[in-house]
Design a protein around this motif. Sequence first.
Motif, PDB file in Angstrom:
ATOM      1  N   LEU A   6     -17.925   0.584 -17.654  1.00 49.47           N
ATOM      2  CA  LEU A   6     -16.883   0.130 -16.744  1.00 49.47           C
ATOM      3  C   LEU A   6     -17.118  -1.300 -16.247  1.00 49.47           C
ATOM      4  O   LEU A   6     -16.162  -2.021 -15.961  1.00 49.47           O
ATOM      5  N   VAL A   7     -18.389  -1.678 -16.137  1.00 50.72           N
ATOM      6  CA  VAL A   7     -18.723  -2.996 -15.590  1.00 50.72           C
ATOM      7  C   VAL A   7     -19.838  -3.626 -16.417  1.00 50.72           C
ATOM      8  O   VAL A   7     -20.777  -2.940 -16.846  1.00 50.72           O
ATOM      9  N   LEU A  36     -10.766   8.101 -17.159  1.00 49.13           N
ATOM     10  CA  LEU A  36     -11.765   7.551 -18.062  1.00 49.13           C
ATOM     11  C   LEU A  36     -13.046   8.356 -17.877  1.00 49.13           C
ATOM     12  O   LEU A  36     -13.440   8.649 -16.747  1.00 49.13           O
ATOM     13  N   GLY A  37     -13.695   8.723 -18.969  1.00 48.19           N
ATOM     14  CA  GLY A  37     -14.965   9.415 -18.891  1.00 48.19           C
ATOM     15  C   GLY A  37     -14.839  10.861 -18.471  1.00 48.19           C
ATOM     16  O   GLY A  37     -13.753  11.452 -18.459  1.00 48.19           O
ATOM     17  N   VAL A 292      -9.419  -1.278 -10.799  1.00 49.97           N
ATOM     18  CA  VAL A 292      -8.386  -0.245 -10.724  1.00 49.97           C
ATOM     19  C   VAL A 292      -7.275  -0.687  -9.774  1.00 49.97           C
ATOM     20  O   VAL A 292      -6.080  -0.574 -10.096  1.00 49.97           O
ATOM     21  N   LEU A 293      -7.647  -1.191  -8.607  1.00 50.84           N
ATOM     22  CA  LEU A 293      -6.640  -1.674  -7.664  1.00 50.84           C
ATOM     23  C   LEU A 293      -5.804  -2.798  -8.264  1.00 50.84           C
ATOM     24  O   LEU A 293      -4.580  -2.857  -8.077  1.00 50.84           O
ATOM     25  N   ASP A 294      -6.451  -3.673  -9.004  1.00 52.23           N
ATOM     26  CA  ASP A 294      -5.735  -4.786  -9.618  1.00 52.23           C
ATOM     27  C   ASP A 294      -4.715  -4.285 -10.633  1.00 52.23           C
ATOM     28  O   ASP A 294      -3.564  -4.760 -10.676  1.00 52.23           O
ATOM     29  N   LYS A 295      -5.101  -3.317 -11.439  1.00 53.65           N
ATOM     30  CA  LYS A 295      -4.173  -2.773 -12.438  1.00 53.65           C
ATOM     31  C   LYS A 295      -3.005  -2.034 -11.788  1.00 53.65           C
ATOM     32  O   LYS A 295      -1.915  -1.969 -12.358  1.00 53.65           O
ATOM     33  N   LEU A 296      -3.236  -1.508 -10.584  1.00 57.11           N
ATOM     34  CA  LEU A 296      -2.169  -0.815  -9.865  1.00 57.11           C
ATOM     35  C   LEU A 296      -1.315  -1.785  -9.037  1.00 57.11           C
ATOM     36  O   LEU A 296      -0.387  -1.361  -8.352  1.00 57.11           O
ATOM     37  N   GLY A 297      -1.652  -3.063  -9.094  1.00 53.53           N
ATOM     38  CA  GLY A 297      -0.909  -4.061  -8.335  1.00 53.53           C
ATOM     39  C   GLY A 297      -1.230  -4.057  -6.859  1.00 53.53           C
ATOM     40  O   GLY A 297      -0.416  -4.492  -6.034  1.00 53.53           O
ATOM     41  N   LEU A 298      -2.445  -3.597  -6.494  1.00 49.67           N
ATOM     42  CA  LEU A 298      -2.822  -3.450  -5.099  1.00 49.67           C
ATOM     43  C   LEU A 298      -3.912  -4.412  -4.647  1.00 49.67           C
ATOM     44  O   LEU A 298      -4.276  -4.420  -3.469  1.00 49.67           O
ATOM     45  N   LEU A 299      -4.441  -5.215  -5.552  1.00 43.39           N
ATOM     46  CA  LEU A 299      -5.543  -6.098  -5.170  1.00 43.39           C
ATOM     47  C   LEU A 299      -5.047  -7.359  -4.484  1.00 43.39           C
ATOM     48  O   LEU A 299      -5.729  -7.912  -3.617  1.00 43.39           O
ATOM     49  N   GLY A 300      -3.871  -7.817  -4.881  1.00 50.20           N
ATOM     50  CA  GLY A 300      -3.315  -9.003  -4.243  1.00 50.20           C
ATOM     51  C   GLY A 300      -4.002 -10.282  -4.684  1.00 50.20           C
ATOM     52  O   GLY A 300      -4.778 -10.308  -5.639  1.00 50.20           O
ATOM     53  N   ALA A 331     -10.464  -3.307 -18.208  1.00 52.88           N
ATOM     54  CA  ALA A 331      -9.622  -4.488 -18.443  1.00 52.88           C
ATOM     55  C   ALA A 331      -8.376  -4.129 -19.255  1.00 52.88           C
ATOM     56  O   ALA A 331      -7.328  -4.768 -19.098  1.00 52.88           O
ATOM     57  N   GLU A 332      -8.488  -3.095 -20.079  1.00 53.50           N
ATOM     58  CA  GLU A 332      -7.358  -2.676 -20.923  1.00 53.50           C
ATOM     59  C   GLU A 332      -6.574  -1.517 -20.333  1.00 53.50           C
ATOM     60  O   GLU A 332      -5.682  -0.970 -20.990  1.00 53.50           O
ATOM     61  N   MET A 333      -6.888  -1.142 -19.103  1.00 51.56           N
ATOM     62  CA  MET A 333      -6.196  -0.037 -18.433  1.00 51.56           C
ATOM     63  C   MET A 333      -4.699  -0.353 -18.350  1.00 51.56           C
ATOM     64  O   MET A 333      -4.293  -1.414 -17.878  1.00 51.56           O
TER      65      MET A 333
END
Length: 337
Positions: A6-7, A36-37, A292-300, A331-333
């Motif tokens: 994951l990282v 995942l996993g 995960v937050l970034d892919k959900l549009g929540l990271l800002g 990254a590919e989520m």
Amino acid sequence: MANPILVEITRGSLVESIHRGSVAIANADGEIVFSLGDIEALTYPRSSLKPIQALPLIESGAAEAFGLSDEEIALACASHSGEPMHTTRVSTWLERIGCAPSDLACGPQPVRYEPVRDAMIERGEAPTRLHNNCSGKHTGFLTVARHWDIATEGYEYHDHPVQRAIAVALGELSGIANELPWGVDGCAAPNFALPLSAFARAFAKLAAPQSLTSQRGNAARRIVHAMIARPELVSGTGRACAIFMRSARGRAAVKTGAEGYFAGIVPEAGLGIALKIDDGTGRASETAFAAVLDKLGLLGDDTAARAILNAPVTNSRNAVVGERRPAAALAEMSFRI
């Protein structure tokens, strides 16, 4: 089969270290909408459990009886840094319920926020139980015991009525009917083991509590509201939980846990998120959860949040020599709200 990477931690052009883990995202209907996993292995949520541990505080009527505000509810869900904004409020709360710091079952803990810790060292002041990151949660337990007029001594034991109420609530929210395996957490209270999938489902019900009883639904709403309203009380100055909740601009409540656990509640989409890093490192869980937050549009666009997503690795001269970054699996989520 090993969990996916994951990282990654790079140095120069090479990947120097990797962190494997698993992720589950559930909706309020109990459907796993992304994973995942291995999300069925038993894991301890550790402090990510605190929003559920706070449910009896509100469901019992204790919060109303003692006039608790969003501040105390946020502290009941907190893994705080031991700053004055935390310890003074917990101390006042204890006085309100007729208890003292000596009634807390959690032990003293060094302050996490360096300026406060350094100032205490200069004054020759030792940390107390108020400085324990779980002191708000424990004060919540004591509040329930006081309201029920039952013994406060031993409130941290697995068979105490407060802890049994938490176990029942977790079982109902997660859909697990059997007795949950448990162990003793770092703060002396029980922590319950369950699959990531089940914990994500439990948090999804907090995100979309329409299917819950009115009593539990109202408690869930109040907890989520308090966490989002007072993110620094849930964590502390410069901490990942506060950064993520402020960056999400009120759209998510998040809670870290020890040993690489991280979880989130997304009310607008009715989603619960649970993430676990296999090797238990917090640096990896923070970056993975940011991804995960970034892919959900929540990271800002918040600079501090983005710095957790792609964190520089520096040397003793503060020169950037690598980075901590999401690996390909994250990254590919492709899942989106």
